[in-house]
Enzyme design. Structure first.
Site, PDB file in Angstrom:
ATOM      1  N   LYS A 191       0.887  -1.063  -0.057  1.00  0.00           N
ATOM      2  CA  LYS A 191      -0.051  -0.064   0.115  1.00  0.00           C
ATOM      3  C   LYS A 191       0.950   1.232  -0.076  1.00  0.00           C
ATOM      4  O   LYS A 191       1.459   1.769   1.032  1.00  0.00           O
ATOM      5  CB  LYS A 191      -0.975   0.045   1.426  1.00  0.00           C
ATOM      6  CG  LYS A 191      -1.993   1.166   1.089  1.00  0.00           C
ATOM      7  CD  LYS A 191      -2.536   1.629   2.202  1.00  0.00           C
ATOM      8  CE  LYS A 191      -2.212   2.701   3.014  1.00  0.00           C
ATOM      9  NZ  LYS A 191      -1.826   3.979   2.249  1.00  0.00           N
ATOM     10  N   SER A 193       1.490   5.412  -0.544  1.00  0.00           N
ATOM     11  CA  SER A 193       0.573   6.682  -0.178  1.00  0.00           C
ATOM     12  C   SER A 193      -0.331   6.790  -1.082  1.00  0.00           C
ATOM     13  O   SER A 193       0.001   6.713  -2.280  1.00  0.00           O
ATOM     14  CB  SER A 193       1.477   7.830   0.292  1.00  0.00           C
ATOM     15  OG  SER A 193       0.749   8.981   0.388  1.00  0.00           O
ATOM     16  N   GLU A 266      10.441   0.844  10.068  1.00  0.00           N
ATOM     17  CA  GLU A 266      11.263   1.925   9.884  1.00  0.00           C
ATOM     18  C   GLU A 266      10.557   3.297   9.944  1.00  0.00           C
ATOM     19  O   GLU A 266       9.778   3.655   9.214  1.00  0.00           O
ATOM     20  CB  GLU A 266      12.040   1.904   8.434  1.00  0.00           C
ATOM     21  CG  GLU A 266      13.433   2.486   8.267  1.00  0.00           C
ATOM     22  CD  GLU A 266      13.135   4.032   7.688  1.00  0.00           C
ATOM     23  OE1 GLU A 266      13.083   4.863   8.610  1.00  0.00           O
ATOM     24  OE2 GLU A 266      13.149   4.001   6.552  1.00  0.00           O
ATOM     25  N   CYS A 300      14.320  10.692   6.196  1.00  0.00           N
ATOM     26  CA  CYS A 300      14.209  10.432   7.792  1.00  0.00           C
ATOM     27  C   CYS A 300      15.620  10.418   8.093  1.00  0.00           C
ATOM     28  O   CYS A 300      15.822  10.437   9.337  1.00  0.00           O
ATOM     29  CB  CYS A 300      13.493   9.121   7.985  1.00  0.00           C
ATOM     30  SG  CYS A 300      13.757   7.977   6.792  1.00  0.00           S
ATOM     31  N   GLU A 396      10.746  15.862  14.827  1.00  0.00           N
ATOM     32  CA  GLU A 396      10.993  15.442  13.307  1.00  0.00           C
ATOM     33  C   GLU A 396      10.214  16.602  12.483  1.00  0.00           C
ATOM     34  O   GLU A 396       8.730  16.521  12.511  1.00  0.00           O
ATOM     35  CB  GLU A 396      10.450  14.383  12.863  1.00  0.00           C
ATOM     36  CG  GLU A 396      11.226  13.859  11.493  1.00  0.00           C
ATOM     37  CD  GLU A 396      10.775  12.360  11.311  1.00  0.00           C
ATOM     38  OE1 GLU A 396      11.593  11.786  10.152  1.00  0.00           O
ATOM     39  OE2 GLU A 396       9.881  11.695  11.636  1.00  0.00           O
TER      40      GLU A 396
END
Length: 508
Positions: A191, A193, A266, A300, A396
């Protein structure tokens, strides 16, 4: 900013996905949720593709297709899987320019990044796993009890993998999810986004064109709460792999745990960039700007917290501010553009919110504003004077924002680098081999670069410590996530009454 190229001429998404934005059992289909969704170019705000989202029925169909394909694919020899994946790499190579254009249109990613990083990296990943499919390692067979038994290890496919990938690197994340899974003999339902499904669908279609059987690679494009949660909780899905924020990762873990699935996460990152006082200043400045701004900071592993030993601090701040000012914002389809927009106006506003709140306790040296443009752009931003426990240091942000803080002793620099919940990536900048060695040992992150920041390799693992999750993408280490280890033991004695039976039968 200059005139923007027409998107339907750059990549004809409506034509390519006229049959729908789901890929199940080897073909494109339409979603059945009844919910319409649009892929929007964040550089212009224009709709690139309208499609029907996947619902529970589509997830069920994709899982059924993957389950039906599993026995044949898992039963294929490693050589057969390897050959198919080598053809897969060749298909991707032939479609490289198409993939790059689609990635740029849906993400706002500069075309030079798509062409030089995302697409070549994906092709290289595919070629790596084509070879790795023939090298599923286990402990050697032997008589570990002295001779009465021979033991060996089988490494077996798990079954149907349900994977959820993020919007920042749609093509590469599809590859990181799909490739180790299918190389090990699993089948997969991915899946992506719903914001950025185009290249995941194209990736799956390339797999089919390469001769990978229908149902081995499936893609369902739906919303997280409907399609995503249904996929994670599906009883026929044996494993879940998720890449995304730590907050959503906790929810994925909660749903997966209810069915005792294997889980690979992750998650977020807040990478420190530690500059010691003997570092090459020019290299560190260039590394910080590149490491902070890659993919408009939507990475990230991006450099987000620069800790600079005090003798270099002022010069570093000045150098970063000057270099950031040269970065060119513009049409992502133009090869001259350095920095594209953020993924959406909503995300741009989120990033801007961090910066605006920081003005009350820190200094915005450069940037900190959106240019006059309808796209979701935000200027490269440098912040100083923030406290270690402040929001911009700890949270973040996921945008083109770098925070710089000074430190005095080496002990302090390493302590500050470790002082967030995250531990995905980090870098240390020094010419001293002992300092470098200490930093790589003591910084708690899944990857620590020395005198560089960002490069990745197919042969090396990617994954984090602490709130950045667990498990590895890429490299042969990823097979630990996607295979089941089985111990097989043979009796060598042909004796009916084993010596250990006396613990049950007494002296008889």
């Amino acid at each position: 900013m200059h005139t923007f190229q027409a998107r339907d001429q750059f990549f004809p998404a409506r034509e390519r996905f006229a049959d729908g934005a789901q890929y199940i059992a080897g073909r494109l289909t339409r979603g059945t949720s009844g919910q319409h969704h649009a892929v929007v170019d964040p550089a212009t705000g224009e709709e690139v593709l309208g499609y029907e989202l996947a619902g529970a029925k589509d997830v069920d169909a994709a899982v059924a297709a993957a389950r039906a394909a599993f026995p044949g694919w898992a039963g294929a020899s490693p050589g057969e899987r390897s050959d198919a994946m080598h053809r897969f790499a060749a298909e991707l190579s032939a479609r490289a320019e198409d993939l790059a254009r689609a990635e740029t249109v849906q993400c706002g990613k500069p075309i030079k990044l798509s062409r030089e990083f995302d697409v070549p990296g994906t092709i290289d990943n595919t070629a790596f796993f084509a070879g790795a499919a023939r090298h599923l390692q286990g402990q050697s067979a032997g008589e570990y009890d002295g001779g009465d038994h021979t033991s060996y290890v089988r490494r077996e496919a798990i079954g149907v993998v349900g994977s959820i990938a993020p919007w920042n690197y749609p093509l590469q994340m599809a590859a990181w999810k799909v490739l180790p899974a299918i190389a090990a003999g699993n089948t997969i339902v991915l899946k992506p986004s719903e914001l950025t499904p185009l290249t995941s669908l194209m990736f799956a279609a390339a797999a089919t064109a390469a001769g990978i059987p229908d149902g081995v690679v499936n893609v369902v494009t739906g919303a997280g709460r409907e399609a995503g949660e249904h996929l994670v909780g599906h009883p026929d899905v044996a494993m879940t792999s998720f890449t995304g924020s730590t907050g959503v990762g906790k929810r994925v873990a909660e749903v997966a745990t209810a069915t005792v699935k294997r889980l690979h996460l992750e998650l977020g990152g807040k990478a420190p960039f530690v500059v010691f006082d003997d570092a090459d200043l020019e290299s560190a400045v260039h590394g910080a700007v590149a490491g902070a701004l890659i993919n408009t900071g939507q990475d990230c592993t991006a450099a987000t917290r620069a800790y600079v030993q005090r003798p270099l601090y002022e010069a570093f701040v000045a150098g970063v501010a000057d270099l950031m000012a040269t970065v060119r914002l513009g049409d992502p389809c133009d090869p001259a553009t350095d920095l594209g927009p953020l993924i959406s106006h909503a995300h741009r506003d989120r990033v801007a919110g961090f910066v605006e709140r920081a003005r009350s306790y820190a200094r915005v040296v450069t940037g900190g504003e959106a240019p006059e443009h309808p796209g979701a752009y935000y200027r490269p931003t440098l912040i100083t004077g923030a406290a270690q426990d402040s929001e911009v240091v700890q949270a973040e942000i996921f945008g083109p924002v770098l925070v710089v803080l000074p430190f005095d002793s080496d002990d302090e620099g390493i302590r500050l680098a470790n002082d967030t919940p995250y531990g995905l990536a980090a870098s240390a900048w020094t010419h001293d081999v002992f300092r470098a060695g200490r930093a790589t040992r003591e910084i708690k992150a899944g990857c620590v670069w020395v005198n560089d920041h960002i490069p990745i390799l197919s042969e090396m693992p990617h994954g984090g410590y602490k709130a950045s999750g667990y498990g590895k993408d890429m490299s042969a280490y990823s097979f630990e996530e996607y295979t089941q280890i089985k111990h097989v033991m043979f009796d060598n004695t042909a004796v009916a009454r084993k010596d250990w039976h006396r613990t049950i039968f007494g002296d008889r």
